[in-house]
Design a protein around this motif. Structure first.
Motif, PDB file in Angstrom:
ATOM      1  N   ARG A  10      42.205  33.673  49.706  1.00 39.59           N
ATOM      2  CA  ARG A  10      43.363  32.950  49.158  1.00 39.59           C
ATOM      3  C   ARG A  10      44.465  32.669  50.191  1.00 39.59           C
ATOM      4  O   ARG A  10      44.888  31.518  50.327  1.00 39.59           O
ATOM      5  N   PRO A  11      44.928  33.687  50.946  1.00 41.29           N
ATOM      6  CA  PRO A  11      46.019  33.375  51.870  1.00 41.29           C
ATOM      7  C   PRO A  11      45.610  32.389  52.973  1.00 41.29           C
ATOM      8  O   PRO A  11      46.427  31.577  53.414  1.00 41.29           O
ATOM      9  N   VAL A  14      45.909  28.885  51.479  1.00 40.25           N
ATOM     10  CA  VAL A  14      47.293  28.409  51.348  1.00 40.25           C
ATOM     11  C   VAL A  14      47.848  28.053  52.721  1.00 40.25           C
ATOM     12  O   VAL A  14      48.516  27.034  52.900  1.00 40.25           O
ATOM     13  N   HIS A 202      47.134  44.286  45.504  1.00 42.51           N
ATOM     14  CA  HIS A 202      45.693  44.129  45.734  1.00 42.51           C
ATOM     15  C   HIS A 202      45.186  44.790  47.008  1.00 42.51           C
ATOM     16  O   HIS A 202      43.986  44.863  47.218  1.00 42.51           O
ATOM     17  N   ARG A 203      46.090  45.299  47.901  1.00 42.76           N
ATOM     18  CA  ARG A 203      45.621  45.900  49.164  1.00 42.76           C
ATOM     19  C   ARG A 203      44.710  47.081  48.861  1.00 42.76           C
ATOM     20  O   ARG A 203      44.997  47.881  47.959  1.00 42.76           O
ATOM     21  N   PRO A 232      50.353  39.052  37.793  1.00 50.53           N
ATOM     22  CA  PRO A 232      49.050  38.367  37.889  1.00 50.53           C
ATOM     23  C   PRO A 232      48.063  39.317  38.555  1.00 50.53           C
ATOM     24  O   PRO A 232      48.235  39.678  39.715  1.00 50.53           O
ATOM     25  N   PRO A 258      45.285  35.792  37.695  1.00 45.63           N
ATOM     26  CA  PRO A 258      45.941  35.155  38.843  1.00 45.63           C
ATOM     27  C   PRO A 258      46.199  33.676  38.527  1.00 45.63           C
ATOM     28  O   PRO A 258      45.429  33.052  37.807  1.00 45.63           O
ATOM     29  N   VAL A 259      47.293  33.160  39.059  1.00 45.49           N
ATOM     30  CA  VAL A 259      47.638  31.759  38.815  1.00 45.49           C
ATOM     31  C   VAL A 259      47.521  30.997  40.131  1.00 45.49           C
ATOM     32  O   VAL A 259      47.480  31.598  41.212  1.00 45.49           O
ATOM     33  N   GLY A 260      47.465  29.686  40.066  1.00 48.51           N
ATOM     34  CA  GLY A 260      47.391  28.864  41.276  1.00 48.51           C
ATOM     35  C   GLY A 260      48.699  28.939  42.044  1.00 48.51           C
ATOM     36  O   GLY A 260      49.723  29.335  41.494  1.00 48.51           O
ATOM     37  N   PRO A 261      48.681  28.546  43.335  1.00 48.13           N
ATOM     38  CA  PRO A 261      49.883  28.669  44.160  1.00 48.13           C
ATOM     39  C   PRO A 261      51.090  27.890  43.622  1.00 48.13           C
ATOM     40  O   PRO A 261      52.224  28.343  43.762  1.00 48.13           O
ATOM     41  N   PHE A 264      52.490  30.052  40.969  1.00 51.21           N
ATOM     42  CA  PHE A 264      52.957  31.319  41.544  1.00 51.21           C
ATOM     43  C   PHE A 264      54.270  31.118  42.306  1.00 51.21           C
ATOM     44  O   PHE A 264      55.200  31.909  42.182  1.00 51.21           O
ATOM     45  N   GLU A 268      57.802  32.845  41.692  1.00 50.86           N
ATOM     46  CA  GLU A 268      58.502  33.564  42.770  1.00 50.86           C
ATOM     47  C   GLU A 268      59.932  33.057  42.929  1.00 50.86           C
ATOM     48  O   GLU A 268      60.868  33.840  43.074  1.00 50.86           O
ATOM     49  N   SER A 278      51.535  42.125  49.234  1.00 46.16           N
ATOM     50  CA  SER A 278      50.941  40.959  49.908  1.00 46.16           C
ATOM     51  C   SER A 278      51.663  40.643  51.211  1.00 46.16           C
ATOM     52  O   SER A 278      52.865  40.887  51.345  1.00 46.16           O
ATOM     53  N   GLY A 279      50.920  40.068  52.147  1.00 46.93           N
ATOM     54  CA  GLY A 279      51.545  39.593  53.381  1.00 46.93           C
ATOM     55  C   GLY A 279      52.295  38.295  53.144  1.00 46.93           C
ATOM     56  O   GLY A 279      53.469  38.150  53.469  1.00 46.93           O
ATOM     57  N   GLY A 280      51.586  37.327  52.544  1.00 45.13           N
ATOM     58  CA  GLY A 280      52.185  36.013  52.321  1.00 45.13           C
ATOM     59  C   GLY A 280      53.423  36.079  51.443  1.00 45.13           C
ATOM     60  O   GLY A 280      54.401  35.357  51.670  1.00 45.13           O
ATOM     61  N   GLU A 284      57.116  34.303  51.723  1.00 46.16           N
ATOM     62  CA  GLU A 284      57.587  33.414  50.652  1.00 46.16           C
ATOM     63  C   GLU A 284      58.906  33.928  50.071  1.00 46.16           C
ATOM     64  O   GLU A 284      59.834  33.158  49.814  1.00 46.16           O
TER      65      GLU A 284
HETATM   66  N1  UDP Z   1      49.185  33.657  45.233  1.00 41.38           N
HETATM   67  C1  UDP Z   1      48.731  32.793  44.255  1.00 41.38           C
HETATM   68  N2  UDP Z   1      48.507  33.274  42.986  1.00 41.38           N
HETATM   69  C2  UDP Z   1      48.686  34.568  42.657  1.00 41.38           C
HETATM   70  C3  UDP Z   1      49.138  35.459  43.669  1.00 41.38           C
HETATM   71  C4  UDP Z   1      49.360  34.968  44.949  1.00 41.38           C
HETATM   72  O1  UDP Z   1      48.542  31.610  44.511  1.00 41.38           O
HETATM   73  O2  UDP Z   1      48.465  34.930  41.490  1.00 41.38           O
HETATM   74  C5  UDP Z   1      49.409  33.121  46.603  1.00 41.38           C
HETATM   75  C6  UDP Z   1      50.775  33.407  47.184  1.00 41.38           C
HETATM   76  O3  UDP Z   1      51.675  32.362  46.896  1.00 41.38           O
HETATM   77  C7  UDP Z   1      50.525  33.529  48.675  1.00 41.38           C
HETATM   78  C8  UDP Z   1      49.081  33.964  48.757  1.00 41.38           C
HETATM   79  O4  UDP Z   1      48.515  33.781  47.464  1.00 41.38           O
HETATM   80  O5  UDP Z   1      50.657  32.293  49.335  1.00 41.38           O
HETATM   81  C9  UDP Z   1      49.020  35.410  49.170  1.00 41.38           C
HETATM   82  O6  UDP Z   1      47.738  35.841  49.096  1.00 41.38           O
HETATM   83  P1  UDP Z   1      47.330  37.374  48.961  1.00 41.38           P
HETATM   84  O7  UDP Z   1      48.468  38.141  48.426  1.00 41.38           O
HETATM   85  O8  UDP Z   1      46.038  37.384  48.234  1.00 41.38           O
HETATM   86  O9  UDP Z   1      46.996  37.776  50.465  1.00 41.38           O
HETATM   87  P2  UDP Z   1      47.844  38.384  51.662  1.00 41.38           P
HETATM   88  O10 UDP Z   1      48.948  37.420  51.960  1.00 41.38           O
HETATM   89  O11 UDP Z   1      48.309  39.718  51.265  1.00 41.38           O
HETATM   90  O12 UDP Z   1      46.872  38.466  52.786  1.00 41.38           O
END
Ligand code: UDP
Length: 363
Positions: A10-11, A14, A202-203, A232, A258-261, A264, A268, A278-280, A284
């Motif tokens: 996912r990240p 995005v 989720h980590r 989510p 989970p919802v789409g970006p 989300f 946020e 999450s890192g992302g 954000e």
């Molecule tokens: N995100 C999303 N839907 C969710 C949760 C997160 O679209 O229900 C997006 C969020 O906006 C961010 C990305 O997923 O851009 C972060 O991904 P994740 O937390 O899975 O990974 P990490 O950043 O921790 O590696």
């Protein structure tokens, strides 16, 4: 003349969709299938300007070592059959490392987006992935100057480093809905701007250990006694909660799929408080100027520890989250006037311009 863009989770989707869009018809999107769940991926890319996936290899659901080995083997074969001028990888996942190793094995120039981040916590596999990929990248695209300085201290030659900014800025300017649209969405969910907290967990370090996950669930349940908490639930976390018999500990927390970006980011931007490992989400939260409690002991984004977000560390989640909610008014007022550590220009366009400059293709 194509440029491979390797995505697996996912990240990465995005953060690379806008790089792929900037590459236009030169983007060769390769999906490793590392993500945990197919629906998660579909919801994510549905919102993004990701070009169609050119090659799909399936490595999902294996152990870390098997994922890296299998993806490296398949990506290497792919790069031999379909040579490209450069391989672009992002961040710190197993797919990132496999893409980097395959580029290295085939002599293909390697570009690392979001290079130079360090948590100095070698117990996290993500930290090893970052270190290894930066060592062998031909171009390290770093978000901020501090990341460049870190790479130079580690011995990475300055001419392999470019400060390009954060590609999330592109996603935010494209996806965060205008106020009216956002208010309609919030109304539909029965939420009010500022009147709820948004959480994600989720980590592996949080959800694969029963005691840690139980403590986090108790913290979120305590917060939910003060304010609506929307969570989510990542499929991996949902599975662990069931396996550890902890689902009931989240009493009062509004768990959703989970919802789409797009949705989300709207949540946020409107949340009173963010809670996430999450890192992302750290970046954000900063770009959206929202307070965030990071459910971790360390961060690879230390620029955010100066008031932007708080680290949970070893503290009790119940106390930290209750205090964070009490502090939201003053914390939010402070964030409103802080200079942002990240630029808001298009990092994706800068990254592609730098790739074109270094490895020009006849157009
Ligand atoms: N995100 C999303 N839907 C969710 C949760 C997160 O679209 O229900 C997006 C969020 O906006 C961010 C990305 O997923 O851009 C972060 O991904 P994740 O937390 O899975 O990974 P990490 O950043 O921790 O590696």
């Amino acid at each position: 003349s194509g440029t491979a863009v390797v995505v697996g989770t996912r990240p990465e989707a995005v953060k690379l969709a806008y790089v792929a869009r900037a590459l236009g018809d030169r983007a060769v999107v390769v999906h490793t299938g590392q993500h945990y769940d197919a629906t998660l991926w579909a919801d994510v890319v549905g919102d993004l300007p990701m070009p169609p996936i050119a090659h799909h290899i399936a490595v999902g659901g294996r152990s870390r070592g098997e994922q890296i080995g299998r993806a490296t083997e398949l990506l290497t074969r792919l790069l031999i059959e379909h040579p490209v001028r450069a391989v672009v990888v992002q961040g710190d996942t197993n797919s990132t490392l496999a893409g980097a190793l395959a580029a290295n094995a085939t002599g293909t120039p390697l570009v690392h987006v979001e290079a130079g981040l360090r948590s100095d916590d070698r117990s996290m596999p993500e930290e090893s992935n970052r270190l290894l990929v930066d060592r062998i990248s031909d171009l390290c695209c770093v978000p901020i100057a501090a990341n460049a300085a870190r790479l130079e201290r580690e011995g990475v030659a300055a001419d392999r480093i470019e400060v390009t900014g954060n590609t999330l800025a592109d996603a935010l300017s494209d996806l965060v809905p205008r106020t009216g649209e956002a208010d309609t969405l919030l109304g539909g969910l029965g939420l009010e701007r500022g009147g709820f907290a948004l959480a994600t967990v989720h980590r592996a370090s949080n959800v694969d250990d029963r005691r840690t996950l139980a403590a986090l669930a108790d913290g979120l349940a305590a917060l939910a006694r003060r304010v609506t908490v929307v969570l989510p639930l990542h499929p991996h976390t949902r599975a662990r909660l069931a396996e550890f018999d902890l689902t009931d500990r989240l009493a009062g927390v509004r768990t959703v799929d989970p919802v789409g970006p797009r949705q989300f980011l709207a949540l946020e931007a409107a949340a009173g408080l963010l809670v996430s490992d999450s890192g992302g989400v750290q970046e954000e939260a900063c770009l959206l100027r929202r307070p965030l409690v990071v459910l971790r002991n360390s961060t690879e984004r230390p620029e955010l520890l100066d008031g932007w977000c708080r680290l949970l560390g070893d503290a009790d989640p119940v106390g930290v989250l209750e205090q964070a909610w009490a502090d939201v008014p003053s914390w939010t007022a402070d964030l409103a006037v802080r200079p942002l550590p990240y630029g808001t220009d298009s990092a994706s366009a800068r990254i592609v311009a730098e790739i074109d400059r270094r490895w020009p293709v006849p157009r």
